[in-house]
Design a protein around this motif. Structure first.
Motif, mmCIF file in Angstrom:
data_model
loop_
_atom_site.group_PDB
_atom_site.id
_atom_site.type_symbol
_atom_site.label_atom_id
_atom_site.label_comp_id
_atom_site.label_asym_id
_atom_site.label_seq_id
_atom_site.Cartn_x
_atom_site.Cartn_y
_atom_site.Cartn_z
ATOM 1 N N ASN A 62 0.864 -1.179 0.000
ATOM 2 C CA ASN A 62 0.000 0.000 0.000
ATOM 3 C C ASN A 62 0.900 1.228 0.000
ATOM 4 N N CYS A 70 -6.424 7.409 -1.046
ATOM 5 C CA CYS A 70 -5.645 6.555 -1.944
ATOM 6 C C CYS A 70 -6.306 5.185 -2.063
ATOM 7 N N ASP A 71 -5.851 4.412 -3.037
ATOM 8 C CA ASP A 71 -6.300 3.031 -3.198
ATOM 9 C C ASP A 71 -5.498 2.158 -2.248
ATOM 10 N N LYS A 79 -10.009 -4.507 -1.960
ATOM 11 C CA LYS A 79 -9.534 -3.191 -2.372
ATOM 12 C C LYS A 79 -10.566 -2.137 -2.015
ATOM 13 N N LYS A 81 -10.864 2.538 -0.984
ATOM 14 C CA LYS A 81 -10.223 3.844 -0.859
ATOM 15 C C LYS A 81 -10.185 4.217 0.613
#
Length: 127
Positions: A62, A70-71, A79, A81
């Motif tokens: 990450n 962010c992702d 997954k 945000k």
């Protein structure tokens, strides 16, 4: 810069209960439970790279900038945000199903993951 380095898991508390609660499959829980997870952290100002390396089967990284969405990937590969903040020397992120707080205490990396009343605590030593 206290988080920077390579860390190896020493202890985990509440691992099975936490993983089951957030929907991790039993086979993954069993496979990962007793492995010495390696965590590699780099930092350049507010930019971090946080890599988890499972000795026999996988790794993921990450990358995030403090205060910016962010992702991210979570335990089990989900997954989403998120925004990571630094507060009183702790890195704090709200994941979809849980809260993650990382800190350095007594020279150890302490990762506390909380989902409702269930808490998983991972303590790692610097290697």
């Amino acid at each position: 810069m206290a988080f920077v380095g390579r860390w190896e898991t020493e202890t985990q508390e509440g691992y099975d209960e936490f993983c089951k609660l957030i929907g991790i499959p039993d086979d993954f829980i069993k496979m990962a439970r007793d492995h010495k997870l390696i965590t590699e952290v780099t930092q350049d100002g507010d930019d971090f790279s946080w890599t988890h390396i499972y000795p026999t089967f996988a790794s993921f990284t990450n990358r995030f900038t403090l205060g910016k969405e962010c992702d991210m990937r979570a335990i089990g590969g989900n997954k989403f945000k998120a925004t990571v903040i630094m507060e009183e020397g702790k890195l704090i992120a709200s994941f979809p199903k849980y809260m993650r707080v990382c800190e350095i205490s007594g020279g150890k990396l302490i990762e506390t993951l909380t989902c409702g009343s269930v808490v998983m605590k991972r303590t790692s030593k610097k290697i």
